[in-house]
Design a protein around this motif. Structure first.
Motif, PDB file in Angstrom:
ATOM      1  N   PHE A 374     -12.772  -3.917  51.932  1.00 33.70           N
ATOM      2  CA  PHE A 374     -12.309  -3.809  50.898  1.00 33.70           C
ATOM      3  C   PHE A 374     -10.296  -3.868  51.503  1.00 33.70           C
ATOM      4  O   PHE A 374      -9.416  -4.539  50.991  1.00 33.70           O
ATOM      5  CB  PHE A 374     -12.603  -2.537  49.900  1.00 33.70           C
ATOM      6  N   LYS A 379     -13.492  -8.713  48.536  1.00 40.42           N
ATOM      7  CA  LYS A 379     -14.163  -8.542  47.244  1.00 40.42           C
ATOM      8  C   LYS A 379     -15.850  -8.777  47.441  1.00 40.42           C
ATOM      9  O   LYS A 379     -16.233  -9.559  47.947  1.00 40.42           O
ATOM     10  CB  LYS A 379     -13.188  -9.619  46.714  1.00 40.42           C
ATOM     11  N   ALA A 380     -16.537  -7.883  46.627  1.00 40.06           N
ATOM     12  CA  ALA A 380     -17.970  -8.392  46.339  1.00 40.06           C
ATOM     13  C   ALA A 380     -18.796  -8.904  47.304  1.00 40.06           C
ATOM     14  O   ALA A 380     -19.642  -9.513  47.489  1.00 40.06           O
ATOM     15  CB  ALA A 380     -18.032  -9.482  44.906  1.00 40.06           C
ATOM     16  N   ARG A 414     -18.500 -13.151  52.398  1.00 37.65           N
ATOM     17  CA  ARG A 414     -18.562 -12.206  51.335  1.00 37.65           C
ATOM     18  C   ARG A 414     -19.884 -11.084  52.380  1.00 37.65           C
ATOM     19  O   ARG A 414     -19.864 -10.539  51.309  1.00 37.65           O
ATOM     20  CB  ARG A 414     -18.514 -12.202  50.014  1.00 37.65           C
ATOM     21  N   THR A 440     -22.186  -4.820  46.506  1.00 42.26           N
ATOM     22  CA  THR A 440     -23.087  -5.293  45.438  1.00 42.26           C
ATOM     23  C   THR A 440     -24.206  -6.057  45.729  1.00 42.26           C
ATOM     24  O   THR A 440     -24.905  -6.263  44.571  1.00 42.26           O
ATOM     25  CB  THR A 440     -21.846  -7.001  44.575  1.00 42.26           C
ATOM     26  N   ARG A 506     -15.036   3.857  44.148  1.00 41.96           N
ATOM     27  CA  ARG A 506     -16.171   3.686  45.209  1.00 41.96           C
ATOM     28  C   ARG A 506     -16.406   5.430  45.695  1.00 41.96           C
ATOM     29  O   ARG A 506     -15.008   5.734  45.570  1.00 41.96           O
ATOM     30  CB  ARG A 506     -15.624   2.729  46.675  1.00 41.96           C
TER      31      ARG A 506
END
Length: 687
Positions: A374, A379-380, A414, A440, A506
């Protein structure tokens, strides 16, 4: 890879350090940069695994003391269609590689002198016994004879038998069999007298009698004479031996578990597999060590109490049959344990924990990977957990195939691959912690090498995890088993992996040493950030959270369930006849249900999210019974009435039924008074 000086600066910024040096021929023209880095004492991370052997050898030649680690950022991200977007993942992998090494764990030792027992039909076993005899101390156990083979010089001990049993491990195998054939090969002198006189030709040159041809002339017994190697009426046919290694060439292996013990090889009829096993056998002489993969806290174990068996999850899942029990407690044989970690994954209480590495170390690794990802702008993120052997091989193959002409997409930017010792070695606590850290998706790569019970256990645990996060309102499929046997299958599975919803904020907690501790931290954070906040979530059968239900009409408050509960979820009340329950402590082991003499208890798997889960609630209470002598309360009215009703017609109690209605102290006093009155009566009675 699409890396340059700017990439080095970006990676350094994400890792909180200076720009990282980027090399294109580090193992060749630019090797001087590597040699300069290892001259110091600081940790050195090399983002190249292909030339790991070379780099390690160079460090040894220079007597470098710098801790050296390797990480693959090429096949895991730099070679693929998303390579230009993979920098956050590279930063994450580098940060995880720089973490301190986990604390060392105890080791398990083996010692092998190379004494191998070759088992199987003569046509297959005898040639391998001859080949191995130059390298190992060979013994041969024939399960059938052969017209194509013959026993010649007595080079090694040779036996024949059936009903073979094997137990043990490398350096300590115990083998038992029955001397089924009339000819005992250890006594036979191989003089061929029996072969010459047999009218049916039932004896071959492996000196075994084909009983389908034999018509019991017994000419062979007479020919053998005083040697006595042949007997059709042998009483003592039990044989046994101790061996360091077992080379089982039977069509059906003697040991049928998915993961046999180290030192046992059963390649079957495949000549290639036989050759590979023989090569491995030749290398298994000497002293060996492996980590002790597990830690066991018997106080937390919910397996059994008072001879009643509750949770058997670890026993059911172990593919190596390393877990056994004595009725109340389980026992894990460290020599048989192969380190899959499945027992710790399914253990509801945390009595069994994985120690290689420990759960807090894995939690720290996940947290470092995700926070760095991050921080670098990713992302994700999805975590792809895979085993170090076949799983790592497939990840590497995927990267290379993606590089070779773009036939495959490769690892998505990712998706962060995380190598673990075994695909089954992580569970609910670490998965939910990773979601709390911002992941995720949690995908576990299942190859064709995994035991079926491992796959079933992971599916069941993932169903529980998904029920929890879905019940909290997080959208999408967060947990999945990615089944693939080839890099192409892995590529397709990764392409279908869709991002699910993660917490907006988070978590910052660290993993706890206790499984339930990490689960509590993860659940508290997921609930705090949840889109929905239900009071409870229904869970699948077999979940590690749930309620205990009591049929008040049947329950006598005997408190047998309290004595059986290993987690202090069920409690009595010292001041009143009450059965109380703390739901947060319950692991749904079922011991209370199986112990209850009135069959008054049932279980309901669920996750209670209110404060009530942490507080004692009264499941049943009753009017106390008062001692008929001193009026002190003891027991319950229902329990005493049931006892009086059942025992009043029994001869041993009929004359003293009131004693059942007394407290323990008064019962003793009453017995002593009756004894004294009886003594006085006997003394005053006329003789």
């Amino acid at each position: 890879m699409p890396l340059d000086a700017r990439s080095g600066e970006a990676l350094g910024a994400a890792l909180g350090t200076q720009a990282l040096p980027i090399a294109s021929e580090l193992c060749r023209r630019e090797v001087g940069g590597y040699l300069g880095a290892i001259d110091g004492v600081d940790d050195v991370v090399v983002a190249c695994t292909q030339e790991q052997s070379l780099f390690s050898e160079l460090a040894a030649e220079r007597n470098s003391v710098a801790p050296l680690r390797f990480v693959n950022i090429r096949e895991t991200g730099g070679w693929g269609s998303d390579a230009k977007s993979a920098l956050p993942k590279m930063a994450a992998l580098l940060a995880a590689a720089a973490l301190p090494q986990p604390e060392p764990v105890p080791t398990v030792s083996y010692e092998s002198g190379g004494h191998v027992l070759v088992v199987g039909p003569a046509a297959r076993a005898l040639p391998w016994a001859r080949r191995l005899a130059d390298q190992l101390d060979v013994s041969l156990l024939l399960t059938s004879g052969s017209d194509q083979q013959m026993l010649e010089e007595r080079t090694f001990p040779t036996f024949s038998g059936s009903q073979i049993e094997v137990d043990g491990w490398l350096g300590a195998f115990n083998v038992r069999w029955r001397q089924a054939n009339p000819i005992d090969l250890e006594v036979c002198t191989r003089c061929n007298a029996c072969v010459d006189v047999c009218p049916e030709g039932a004896i071959d040159l492996t000196y075994q009698i084909d009983m389908s041809k034999c018509t019991s002339h017994r000419d062979c017994v007479k020919a053998c004479g005083a040697i006595g190697a042949i007997s059709f009426v042998r009483d003592d046919d039990a044989r046994d031996g101790r061996f360091d290694l077992v080379f089982d060439l039977s069509d059906a292996p003697v040991l049928r578990m998915h993961q046999p013990p180290q030192g046992y090889f059963a390649p079957g009829a495949s000549e290639m597999a036989q050759a590979e096993a023989a090569l491995a056998l030749a290398q298994m002489v000497g002293e060996f060590e492996k980590p002790k993969f597990f830690a066991y806290k018997e106080k937390l174990c919910a397996h059994g109490r008072n001879g009643k068996v509750g949770c058997t999850a670890c026993i059911d899942v172990c593919s190596a049959e390393a877990v056994s029990h004595n009725g109340n407690l389980i026992k894990v044989n460290p020599q048989l344990c192969v380190g899959c970690g499945a027992c710790t994954t399914v253990c509801p209480s945390g009595a069994l924990t994985y120690a290689y590495p420990r759960a807090p170390d894995n939690a720290k690794r996940f947290k470092t990977l995700l926070s760095t990802y991050f921080q670098a702008g990713g992302k994700a993120p999805a975590l792809l957990l895979h085993g170090h052997e076949r799983g790592a091989e497939m990840v590497s193959q995927l990267g290379r195939m993606a590089r070779a002409g773009g036939r495959l997409r490769g690892m998505p930017a990712r998706v962060i691959p995380v190598g673990i010792h075994h695909a089954a070695s992580t569970g609910l606590d670490l998965w939910l912690a990773a979601i709390a850290y911002g992941a995720t998706n949690i995908a576990i790569l299942i190859t064709d090498q995994e035991a079926p019970q491992y796959v079933t256990a992971l599916e069941e645990q993932m169903a529980v995890a998904q029920s929890i996060v879905s019940g909290l309102g997080y959208r999408g499929a967060h947990f999945s088993l990615l089944r693939a046997s080839t890099a192409t299958g892995l590529d397709a599975g990764l392409a279908a992996l869709a991002p699910a919803e993660a917490p907006a904020r988070r978590a910052g907690f660290n993993g706890a040493a206790e499984k339930r501790g990490t689960l509590d931290l993860a659940l508290d954070h997921l609930l705090k950030e949840a889109p929905q906040r239900p009071e409870q979530i229904a869970l699948p059968a077999g979940a590690l959270y749930g309620a205990v239900n009591v049929n008040k009409a049947a329950c006598t408050l005997c408190m047998s369930c309290v004595g059986a509960c290993p987690e202090s979820a069920l409690m009595d009340n010292a001041n009143a006849p009450q059965l109380r329950f703390v739901e947060k402590n319950c692991v749904q082991c079922g011991l209370c249900e199986k112990t209850c003499p009135e069959n008054a208890i049932t279980l309901t798997p669920r996750l209670l999210l209110t404060e009530e889960a942490r507080l004692p609630v009264v499941l049943n209470e009753a009017q106390p019974f008062h001692c008929v002598r001193c009026n002190a309360p003891f027991g319950t009215l229902q329990m005493i009435e049931n006892m009086v009703s059942k025992l009043s017609q029994h001869g041993a109690f009929a004359g003293n039924i009131n004693r059942i209605k007394m407290c323990a102290d008064c019962r003793v006093v009453d017995m002593m008074e009756n004894k004294r009155e009886a003594t006085i009566t006997n003394l005053t009675r006329p003789q």
